[in-house]
Design a protein around this motif. Structure first.
Motif: not given
Length: 186
Positions: A1-3, A23-27, A31-32, A38-46
């Motif tokens: 899985m690719k973010y 993106e799934t392994e199949e390409g 959308i999840y 958290n009101p400020e999620v902007k990237q994966l680490k958030d």
């Protein structure tokens, strides 16, 4: 899985809704949908929570023979559900302070001791990154009605036999059901 990205869809007072594109392994692009405190999620680490949002109180009486459970009307399912007392950790509050405050607010009981605080866990990992600390301890006093006008809670002490009966006929929150089942079988 690719973010790929994250987008805030809706902001609320307590929860915020996001769409995570990946993106799934199949390409295939997907959308999840998820919610966060958290009101400020902007990237994966958030999304990766390092601090607990709330406490879950697993309380026994002084004899260790009874477990404290709340029977609470929960709006999401629209019915009464058994759960442990729990609540958000307020700004500037330690988890221990939050535990004492939430216990008093929801049950009228006093937190006598904390035996253990389990590491952070997720509340509903299938659709949220909300995190909790489960606090195991001892409580005492006289049970009183919740002092929150926004919550309908009936707290009570239950023996192992009573818990086994409740588990057969009543609705429980998942974590509460699992702990209650294991405790009642000891």
């Amino acid at each position: 899985m690719k973010y790929i990205s994250i987008k805030k869809v809706l902001g609320g007072r307590f929860i915020h809704r996001y769409d995570i594109t990946y993106e799934t392994e199949e390409g295939r692009e997907k959308i999840y949908e998820m919610i966060s405190r958290n009101p400020e999620v902007k990237q994966l680490k958030d999304l990766q929570r390092k601090k607990a949002d709330a406490v879950v109180l697993i309380m026994h009486d002084e004899s260790g023979e009874k477990l404290l459970l709340n029977r609470e009307f929960r709006l999401a399912p629209g019915e009464w559900v058994y759960n442990f007392p729990a609540g958000l950790i307020e700004a500037g509050e330690t988890p221990e302070e939050s535990a004492g405050r939430e216990l008093k607010e929801e049950t009228g009981l006093k937190l006598l001791s904390i035996k253990e605080i389990l590491p952070i866990s997720y509340s509903a990992v299938g659709f949220s990154n909300e995190t909790n600390l489960c606090i195991l301890g001892t409580a005492a006093g006289r049970i009183q009605k919740s002092d929150s006008p926004a919550e309908e809670i009936e707290a009570g002490w239950y023996t192992k036999k009573e818990v086994r009966l409740l588990l057969q006929k009543e609705l429980f929150a998942g974590r509460t059901q699992a702990y209650s089942y294991l405790w009642s079988k000891q």
